[in-house]
Scaffold this motif. Structure first.
Motif, PDB file in Angstrom:
ATOM      1  N   PRO A  14     -17.633 -34.045 -44.112  1.00 45.79           N
ATOM      2  CA  PRO A  14     -16.979 -33.228 -45.139  1.00 45.79           C
ATOM      3  C   PRO A  14     -17.521 -33.483 -46.551  1.00 45.79           C
ATOM      4  O   PRO A  14     -17.918 -34.598 -46.896  1.00 45.79           O
ATOM      5  CB  PRO A  14     -15.505 -33.635 -45.036  1.00 45.79           C
ATOM      6  CG  PRO A  14     -15.350 -34.142 -43.635  1.00 45.79           C
ATOM      7  CD  PRO A  14     -16.676 -34.801 -43.311  1.00 45.79           C
ATOM      8  N   GLU A 100     -17.653 -22.723 -41.279  1.00 47.23           N
ATOM      9  CA  GLU A 100     -16.268 -22.251 -41.323  1.00 47.23           C
ATOM     10  C   GLU A 100     -15.242 -23.369 -41.287  1.00 47.23           C
ATOM     11  O   GLU A 100     -14.169 -23.246 -41.857  1.00 47.23           O
ATOM     12  CB  GLU A 100     -16.028 -21.267 -40.186  1.00 47.23           C
ATOM     13  CG  GLU A 100     -16.813 -19.978 -40.348  1.00 47.23           C
ATOM     14  CD  GLU A 100     -16.564 -19.016 -39.219  1.00 47.23           C
ATOM     15  OE1 GLU A 100     -15.503 -19.095 -38.580  1.00 47.23           O
ATOM     16  OE2 GLU A 100     -17.451 -18.179 -38.985  1.00 47.23           O
ATOM     17  N   SER A 101     -15.550 -24.458 -40.642  1.00 50.35           N
ATOM     18  CA  SER A 101     -14.556 -25.527 -40.471  1.00 50.35           C
ATOM     19  C   SER A 101     -14.442 -26.434 -41.692  1.00 50.35           C
ATOM     20  O   SER A 101     -13.468 -27.170 -41.820  1.00 50.35           O
ATOM     21  CB  SER A 101     -14.910 -26.379 -39.251  1.00 50.35           C
ATOM     22  OG  SER A 101     -16.088 -27.131 -39.518  1.00 50.35           O
ATOM     23  N   GLY A 102     -15.440 -26.419 -42.567  1.00 44.24           N
ATOM     24  CA  GLY A 102     -15.423 -27.324 -43.719  1.00 44.24           C
ATOM     25  C   GLY A 102     -15.821 -28.740 -43.368  1.00 44.24           C
ATOM     26  O   GLY A 102     -15.704 -29.651 -44.179  1.00 44.24           O
ATOM     27  N   ALA A 103     -16.294 -28.946 -42.137  1.00 43.27           N
ATOM     28  CA  ALA A 103     -16.656 -30.287 -41.681  1.00 43.27           C
ATOM     29  C   ALA A 103     -18.099 -30.652 -42.026  1.00 43.27           C
ATOM     30  O   ALA A 103     -18.550 -31.744 -41.728  1.00 43.27           O
ATOM     31  CB  ALA A 103     -16.442 -30.410 -40.182  1.00 43.27           C
ATOM     32  N   HIS A 104     -18.835 -29.733 -42.648  1.00 41.51           N
ATOM     33  CA  HIS A 104     -20.227 -29.971 -43.012  1.00 41.51           C
ATOM     34  C   HIS A 104     -20.417 -29.755 -44.519  1.00 41.51           C
ATOM     35  O   HIS A 104     -19.634 -29.044 -45.146  1.00 41.51           O
ATOM     36  CB  HIS A 104     -21.161 -29.019 -42.261  1.00 41.51           C
ATOM     37  CG  HIS A 104     -21.211 -29.280 -40.801  1.00 41.51           C
ATOM     38  ND1 HIS A 104     -20.186 -28.943 -39.949  1.00 41.51           N
ATOM     39  CD2 HIS A 104     -22.169 -29.835 -40.036  1.00 41.51           C
ATOM     40  CE1 HIS A 104     -20.514 -29.297 -38.711  1.00 41.51           C
ATOM     41  NE2 HIS A 104     -21.720 -29.836 -38.738  1.00 41.51           N
TER      42      HIS A 104
END
Length: 149
Positions: A14, A100-104
């Motif tokens: 994140p 899309e997930s905000g994990a990267h």
């Protein structure tokens, strides 16, 4: 001749974690191959006006320089400048969520400056060497952060 080298990577961590790690110059020797030491000249943490002394090796030469943080938006952007020596530099880091997930995190690293005197002759070689080094450094950072995710 100006030197302006921009590299980027996507890190599977994140944004806030990547930005917090990179925005602490004390971590630089862990992921920058050429930086051997960092010494705060003002009290940490990083803030507008902070001054940090670095010692590095580049193109076979020892370099000692002091950066001053000239812009800082925690979690988004950090700009440091040095005016010392034959090659004044500005380093800019940016971070933004990726996917899309905000994990990267999409991170950019930009180094630019304008060599003076004798250093102008080596500017094209310097730019190519900087580009190679920055790609290696970002790959090292990516591996380090993803390993500890």
């Amino acid at each position: 001749m100006k030197v302006d080298v921009l590299t980027e990577t996507v890190i599977a961590v994140p944004c806030e974690r990547v930005a917090a790690y990179v925005a602490d110059p004390s971590h630089a020797p862990e992921w920058y191959e050429n930086i051997s030491s960092v010494e705060w000249q003002t009290p940490p943490p990083a803030a507008l006006g902070s001054r940090i002394a670095f010692v590095a090796r580049f193109l076979g030469r020892r370099l000692a320089y002091t950066y001053e943080i000239t812009a800082y938006e925690p979690g988004r952007r950090l700009v440091m400048r040095t005016s010392e020596g034959p090659f004044p530099m500005e380093t800019t880091y940016t971070w933004e969520p990726h996917g899309e997930s905000g994990a990267h995190t999409r991170m950019t690293l930009r180094n630019r400056g304008e060599p003076s005197g004798f250093a102008t002759l080596g500017a094209p070689v310097m730019a190519a060497s900087m580009r190679r080094a920055q790609h290696k450094d970002l790959a090292r950072l990516k591996a380090l952060l993803e390993r500890h995710a």
